[in-house]
Design an enzyme around this catalytic site. Sequence first.
Site, PDB file in Angstrom:
ATOM      1  N   TYR A 152       0.846  -1.202   0.000  1.00 51.34           N
ATOM      2  CA  TYR A 152       0.000   0.000   0.000  1.00 51.34           C
ATOM      3  C   TYR A 152       0.881   1.252   0.000  1.00 51.34           C
ATOM      4  CZ  TYR A 152      -2.675   3.825   2.013  1.00 51.34           C
ATOM      5  OH  TYR A 152      -3.225   5.055   2.243  1.00 51.34           O
ATOM      6  N   LYS A 156       1.620   4.226  -2.949  1.00 54.90           N
ATOM      7  CA  LYS A 156       1.415   5.667  -2.700  1.00 54.90           C
ATOM      8  C   LYS A 156       2.707   6.442  -2.971  1.00 54.90           C
ATOM      9  CE  LYS A 156      -2.895   6.223  -1.581  1.00 54.90           C
ATOM     10  NZ  LYS A 156      -3.755   7.236  -2.211  1.00 54.90           N
TER      11      LYS A 156
HETATM   12  C1  LIG Z   1      -2.465   7.162   7.051  1.00 51.80           C
HETATM   13  C2  LIG Z   1      -2.914   5.739   6.983  1.00 51.80           C
HETATM   14  O1  LIG Z   1      -3.907   5.502   7.974  1.00 51.80           O
HETATM   15  C3  LIG Z   1      -4.339   4.173   8.031  1.00 51.80           C
HETATM   16  O2  LIG Z   1      -3.354   3.320   8.511  1.00 51.80           O
HETATM   17  P1  LIG Z   1      -3.010   3.099  10.033  1.00 51.80           P
HETATM   18  O3  LIG Z   1      -2.292   4.279  10.550  1.00 51.80           O
HETATM   19  O4  LIG Z   1      -2.291   1.806  10.141  1.00 51.80           O
HETATM   20  O5  LIG Z   1      -4.449   3.105  10.729  1.00 51.80           O
HETATM   21  P2  LIG Z   1      -5.335   1.985  11.378  1.00 51.80           P
HETATM   22  O6  LIG Z   1      -6.516   2.640  11.967  1.00 51.80           O
HETATM   23  O7  LIG Z   1      -5.592   0.905  10.417  1.00 51.80           O
HETATM   24  O8  LIG Z   1      -4.398   1.419  12.538  1.00 51.80           O
HETATM   25  C4  LIG Z   1      -4.018   2.215  13.635  1.00 51.80           C
HETATM   26  C5  LIG Z   1      -3.408   1.330  14.691  1.00 51.80           C
HETATM   27  O9  LIG Z   1      -4.383   0.367  15.127  1.00 51.80           O
HETATM   28  C6  LIG Z   1      -3.941  -0.974  14.898  1.00 51.80           C
HETATM   29  N1  LIG Z   1      -5.022  -1.739  14.272  1.00 51.80           N
HETATM   30  C7  LIG Z   1      -5.589  -1.531  13.099  1.00 51.80           C
HETATM   31  N2  LIG Z   1      -6.548  -2.435  12.850  1.00 51.80           N
HETATM   32  C8  LIG Z   1      -6.576  -3.207  13.931  1.00 51.80           C
HETATM   33  C9  LIG Z   1      -7.387  -4.316  14.287  1.00 51.80           C
HETATM   34  O10 LIG Z   1      -8.254  -4.803  13.561  1.00 51.80           O
HETATM   35  N3  LIG Z   1      -7.156  -4.833  15.450  1.00 51.80           N
HETATM   36  C10 LIG Z   1      -6.202  -4.348  16.242  1.00 51.80           C
HETATM   37  N4  LIG Z   1      -6.025  -4.890  17.377  1.00 51.80           N
HETATM   38  N5  LIG Z   1      -5.423  -3.330  15.964  1.00 51.80           N
HETATM   39  C11 LIG Z   1      -5.611  -2.757  14.815  1.00 51.80           C
HETATM   40  C12 LIG Z   1      -2.772  -0.886  13.967  1.00 51.80           C
HETATM   41  O11 LIG Z   1      -1.853  -1.919  14.224  1.00 51.80           O
HETATM   42  C13 LIG Z   1      -2.230   0.503  14.232  1.00 51.80           C
HETATM   43  O12 LIG Z   1      -1.279   0.472  15.266  1.00 51.80           O
HETATM   44  C14 LIG Z   1      -4.638   3.484   6.759  1.00 51.80           C
HETATM   45  O13 LIG Z   1      -5.852   2.787   6.747  1.00 51.80           O
HETATM   46  C15 LIG Z   1      -4.227   4.117   5.497  1.00 51.80           C
HETATM   47  O14 LIG Z   1      -5.300   4.241   4.590  1.00 51.80           O
HETATM   48  C16 LIG Z   1      -3.408   5.339   5.638  1.00 51.80           C
HETATM   49  O15 LIG Z   1      -3.043   5.918   4.645  1.00 51.80           O
END
Ligand SMILES: C[C@H]1O[C@H](OP(=O)(O)OP(=O)(O)OC[C@H]2O[C@@H](n3cnc4c(=O)[nH]c(N)nc43)[C@H](O)[C@@H]2O)[C@@H](O)[C@@H](O)C1=O
Length: 336
Positions: A152, A156
Amino acid sequence: MRVYITGVAGFIGFHLADLLLDEGIRVHGMDGMTDYYDVNLKRGRLAVLNQKPGFGFTECMLEDSATLAADMAAFKPDIVVHLAAQAGVRYSLEAPRSYLSSNIEGTFNVMEASRDLGVKHLLLASTSSVFGANTEMPYRETDKVDTQVSLYAATKKATEALSHSWAHLYNLPTTCFRFFTVYGPWGRPDMAPFKFTKAILAGEPIDVYGHGEMFRDFTYVTDLVRGVRLLMDAVPERPSTVESIETGDSLSPVAPWRVVNIGNGEKVALGDFIAAIEAATGKVAKRNLMEMQKGDVRATWADNTLLRRLTGYRPQTDIRTGMQSFVDWYRDYYRL
Ligand SMILES: C[C@H]1O[C@H](OP(=O)(O)OP(=O)(O)OC[C@H]2O[C@@H](n3cnc4c(=O)[nH]c(N)nc43)[C@H](O)[C@@H]2O)[C@@H](O)[C@@H](O)C1=O
């Protein structure tokens, strides 16, 4: 002013269109209405926009270059804001090819149409994920970004490079944004703010990756689109000499092109972010501590000096205030 927005039924596209329409600006948007997440949420956003005068919409895929070009040509935009993409860090391990077609080929189609129409400013969404394995923080636009850790992020980064070449060759003024983990009302169901709120309200446990030692610069969506709006007017110009570029400006030495961070400017630990959801919901989260996920970056943190210098603005919503607004919206929208 006439603004064409790709991904207008998406989270950020919707908020940007809403802001511009309230300002009396004419907006035409496209969206592929893909089912990466609940399409009803996209329809709900469109229903809000359709209430406002000055809004038009076309359903079309970015990959369909002929339809996209014809739609853009019919509207005759002054400005194009390209937000449509295959988003999501973790899904790029499952379906990598979709990132190539949407993000690379799709962005190329937007660039081509923008060049043909002679738009005054093309603005494209990139991501804080391009900083990848960098460890020096806060992240500055002028830092070297050669170590992406997900496909991803790599796609970008590629769009930043593609757009630089078009800006240089065809004098197409271009601004790339690097967005930092955006959240707020109408947010994306695949992202942590939405998933965690849903689980906590349902009394279900949440997995906390990286043992909670993960940090994100969470950026409230209303702040973010204000930054985008102001950057629309900050059209980059080809510099006359390399020396004329101010220190800290990412302006290209050869093209009317720059990249700008839009982030809150604060590094929030995942644990504090979960505490903000607990405070907003009045419920205690059940946490499972887990290892870090593949493709994830451990931390993000924006230096937002350049945004402030170019626009006089910087985001200001703290995580507790922002998560309260999100939870209020979530409960209202899902009648919980
Ligand atoms: C700027 C950027 O912003 C987004 O990416 P991201 O910063 O990774 O945001 P997020 O909300 O997916 O994760 C934030 C945190 O939360 C944890 N996390 C996530 N999903 C689960 C989850 O399903 N379970 C758990 N436990 N932790 C999770 C993950 O490990 C991380 O520590 C993109 O979608 C992208 O489109 C983009 O461009």
